[in-house]
Motif scaffolding. Structure first.
Motif, PDB file in Angstrom:
ATOM      1  N   GLN A   1       2.261  -4.922   4.042  1.00  0.00           N
ATOM      2  CA  GLN A   1       3.142  -5.952   3.482  1.00  0.00           C
ATOM      3  C   GLN A   1       3.826  -5.455   2.214  1.00  0.00           C
ATOM      4  O   GLN A   1       4.994  -5.757   1.966  1.00  0.00           O
ATOM      5  CB  GLN A   1       2.342  -7.232   3.183  1.00  0.00           C
ATOM      6  N   HIS A   2       3.106  -4.684   1.418  1.00  0.00           N
ATOM      7  CA  HIS A   2       3.670  -4.142   0.180  1.00  0.00           C
ATOM      8  C   HIS A   2       4.812  -3.164   0.480  1.00  0.00           C
ATOM      9  O   HIS A   2       5.884  -3.223  -0.144  1.00  0.00           O
ATOM     10  CB  HIS A   2       2.563  -3.447  -0.620  1.00  0.00           C
ATOM     11  N   LYS A   3       4.597  -2.286   1.449  1.00  0.00           N
ATOM     12  CA  LYS A   3       5.640  -1.320   1.829  1.00  0.00           C
ATOM     13  C   LYS A   3       6.836  -2.027   2.458  1.00  0.00           C
ATOM     14  O   LYS A   3       7.995  -1.688   2.170  1.00  0.00           O
ATOM     15  CB  LYS A   3       5.063  -0.295   2.831  1.00  0.00           C
ATOM     16  N   LEU A   4       6.558  -2.999   3.336  1.00  0.00           N
ATOM     17  CA  LEU A   4       7.636  -3.718   4.021  1.00  0.00           C
ATOM     18  C   LEU A   4       8.492  -4.498   3.023  1.00  0.00           C
ATOM     19  O   LEU A   4       9.717  -4.523   3.133  1.00  0.00           O
ATOM     20  CB  LEU A   4       7.041  -4.673   5.061  1.00  0.00           C
ATOM     21  N   ASP A   5       7.855  -5.124   2.046  1.00  0.00           N
ATOM     22  CA  ASP A   5       8.589  -5.884   1.033  1.00  0.00           C
ATOM     23  C   ASP A   5       9.591  -4.981   0.306  1.00  0.00           C
ATOM     24  O   ASP A   5      10.765  -5.340   0.136  1.00  0.00           O
ATOM     25  CB  ASP A   5       7.603  -6.489   0.034  1.00  0.00           C
ATOM     26  N   SER A   6       9.133  -3.821  -0.095  1.00  0.00           N
ATOM     27  CA  SER A   6      10.006  -2.872  -0.799  1.00  0.00           C
ATOM     28  C   SER A   6      11.148  -2.400   0.097  1.00  0.00           C
ATOM     29  O   SER A   6      12.302  -2.294  -0.337  1.00  0.00           O
ATOM     30  CB  SER A   6       9.167  -1.685  -1.279  1.00  0.00           C
ATOM     31  N   LYS A   7      10.825  -2.144   1.354  1.00  0.00           N
ATOM     32  CA  LYS A   7      11.831  -1.682   2.311  1.00  0.00           C
ATOM     33  C   LYS A   7      12.920  -2.734   2.531  1.00  0.00           C
ATOM     34  O   LYS A   7      14.117  -2.413   2.566  1.00  0.00           O
ATOM     35  CB  LYS A   7      11.136  -1.362   3.649  1.00  0.00           C
ATOM     36  N   ILE A   8      12.522  -4.004   2.664  1.00  0.00           N
ATOM     37  CA  ILE A   8      13.468  -5.106   2.892  1.00  0.00           C
ATOM     38  C   ILE A   8      14.413  -5.261   1.706  1.00  0.00           C
ATOM     39  O   ILE A   8      15.633  -5.334   1.864  1.00  0.00           O
ATOM     40  CB  ILE A   8      12.710  -6.427   3.138  1.00  0.00           C
TER      41      ILE A   8
END
Length: 489
Positions: A449-456
């Motif tokens: 979730q942390h990586k996805l948030d940054s990617k979005i």
């Protein structure tokens, strides 16, 4: 489940997600939910039983307390004959979407969850001989992060759903960007809610599905599915919402029927049936109540009108209760991730403490009571970090749940019908509202979730927001220094 009477021919494929598959009984208003696993990953029967029992306990001891017992149906774990499960698996295999066949249905343990069929009205054990319509909505997160731990300024202005749309379209998951914004639906303002629901109907993605008598009639599964046809949907809806102007066909009729559906869904979403304990949470909504990327807001801004920010949700309605649970995400993933790492370091040193910390259950009254601590002042302890991590997991569960609205015309003798009723243009409709997809989000998913948030956020900032800045005339860019010169006339 009676072992001697289990016949796979009485059950049909109902749907599936990433982790489970559901089959529905042809006559009785029940479904069986089976777990799914990758072909190379096997679990023991005991592990599967414990997994399913944890889902039941979490629904009963946590989500039912927050959302109310009328909305949450926990079901029970049942053990089935292995031969029945194997034959059922073979029977439904051809009906499964190709994109979901990377995981296999659990045919070795014999365990499943038995639940009510939420596409039916929730007071009858057997299918009724009258038309039943069910609208499934996955509303997603209804607020903009208010945490001071947020480092991306964009997250204080644009909601997660609207940002994620651009990344999903770019990656090919969906063909076009939806005009739906969750903040419009959660606003309590009928004009904004109508716009949100119409947007979902035009571009359903995986946020809206409609069933008629338990059969899926509207809503696509992925980008390869054919485009939704509102004309076909209106044809299905005529028995429920025949337009009062008497038109039998044509685009005017379609618009009238869809308008009536939107009106009824809005009415149901704003209705309240009971008091729940979510009111004890009361996290204060401090962020903006309008998303800058919402087409509704943008349209009003272009017309020079003020966005109608917030009419307020009735405190007893399901949307209000769901939003309260979502706001247990007090720190955003940016503030939560360092606390997750604190818990991880503790578990590396004391792995035997994992059970004591209740990371994998049991999800009991003790677990529930700890969720009610809304403090955000970090005292540096593992206990504080763990509470925020558990609250985040529960909040993410509420952000990904589905709301099921079942509707059916009232019988002529409706005096014996104890269900709530919504008036429509043609007839009074009995309805029931339920919540689906309430499995607690896994502890292990937090790094993802942390990586996805940054990617979005990074994708949205580099593409969409940068393009908006380029379109704006250079001499009128926000925050540029300028001088206003007044000439005497």
């Amino acid at each position: 489940m009676e072992e001697g009477k289990m016949d796979e021919n009485e059950w049909g494929y109902h749907g599936e997600g990433n982790k489970s598959l559901v089959v529905a009984h042809a006559q009785r208003c029940v479904v069986l939910r089976f777990l799914k696993f990758p072909p190379n990953r096997k679990k023991t029967s005991e592990e599967i039983f414990e997994h399913l029992q944890n889902i039941v306990d979490f629904g009963k001891n946590v989500m039912k307390e927050f959302l109310g017992e009328n909305y949450v149906h926990c079901g029970e774990v049942v053990q089935l004959p292995l031969e029945f499960v194997k034959q059922l698996c073979l029977k439904i295999q051809s009906e499964r979407p190709e994109s979901r066949c990377d995981k296999d249905l659990d045919t070795l343990s014999g365990y499943a969850m038995c639940l009510p069929n939420l596409t039916r009205l929730q007071t009858y054990h057997f299918a009724e001989h009258r038309p039943i319509l069910c609208v499934e909505i996955k509303p997603k997160c209804g607020f903009i992060p208010f945490s001071s731990d947020v480092t991306h300024e964009m997250k204080h202005r644009v909601c997660r759903y609207c940002m994620h749309q651009h990344l999903k379209v770019a990656s090919g998951k969906w063909k076009k960007i939806s005009k739906y914004c969750p903040l419009d639906l959660y606003s309590g303002n009928k004009q904004r809610m109508h716009f949100a629901l119409k947007s979902l109907l035009q571009e359903t993605q995986n946020n809206l599905r409609i069933f008629k008598n338990g059969e899926l009639i509207y809503g696509c599964g992925d980008a390869r599915s054919p485009a939704a046809d509102l004309k076909d949907l209106a044809h299905h809806l005529k028995p429920f919402f025949f337009p009062s102007n008497g038109l039998a066909s044509g685009p005017q009729c379609t618009r009238a029927v869809i308008r009536e559906l939107v009106h009824v869904i809005t009415w149901v979403l704003l209705s309240s049936s009971e008091k729940g304990r979510a009111g004890t949470l009361r996290p204060r909504l401090r962020g903006p109540r309008v998303c800058e990327a919402s087409p509704f807001s943008r349209s009003l801004n272009r017309q020079g009108k003020n966005t109608s920010e917030h009419s307020g949700l009735p405190k007893g309605c399901l949307l209000y209760k769901t939003l309260q649970v979502q706001m247990l995400d007090l720190l955003d993933i940016e503030g939560l991730y360092p606390l997750y790492n604190r818990v991880e370091r503790y578990l590396e040193e004391f792995p035997e403490e994992r059970k004591t910390l209740q990371i994998d259950g049991p999800y009991d009254e003790v677990f529930y009571q700890k969720l009610l601590d809304l403090s955000t002042e970090d005292d540096g302890t593992v206990a504080f970090a763990l509470t925020k991590v558990q609250q985040y997991r529960v909040a993410m569960t509420a952000k990904d749940c589905s709301i099921m609205i079942a509707l059916s015309p009232c019988l002529q003798d409706a005096s014996s019908d104890q269900r709530p009723v919504v008036p429509s243009s043609r007839s009074r409709l009995a309805f029931s509202v339920s919540v689906l997809d309430l499995d607690l989000k896994p502890y292990e998913s937090i790094p993802h979730q942390h990586k996805l948030d940054s990617k979005i956020v990074n994708y949205y900032s580099k593409t969409v927001h940068a393009k908006d800045d380029a379109v704006r005339p250079a001499r009128f860019k926000e925050r540029d220094d300028c001088t206003l010169v007044l000439h005497k006339v």
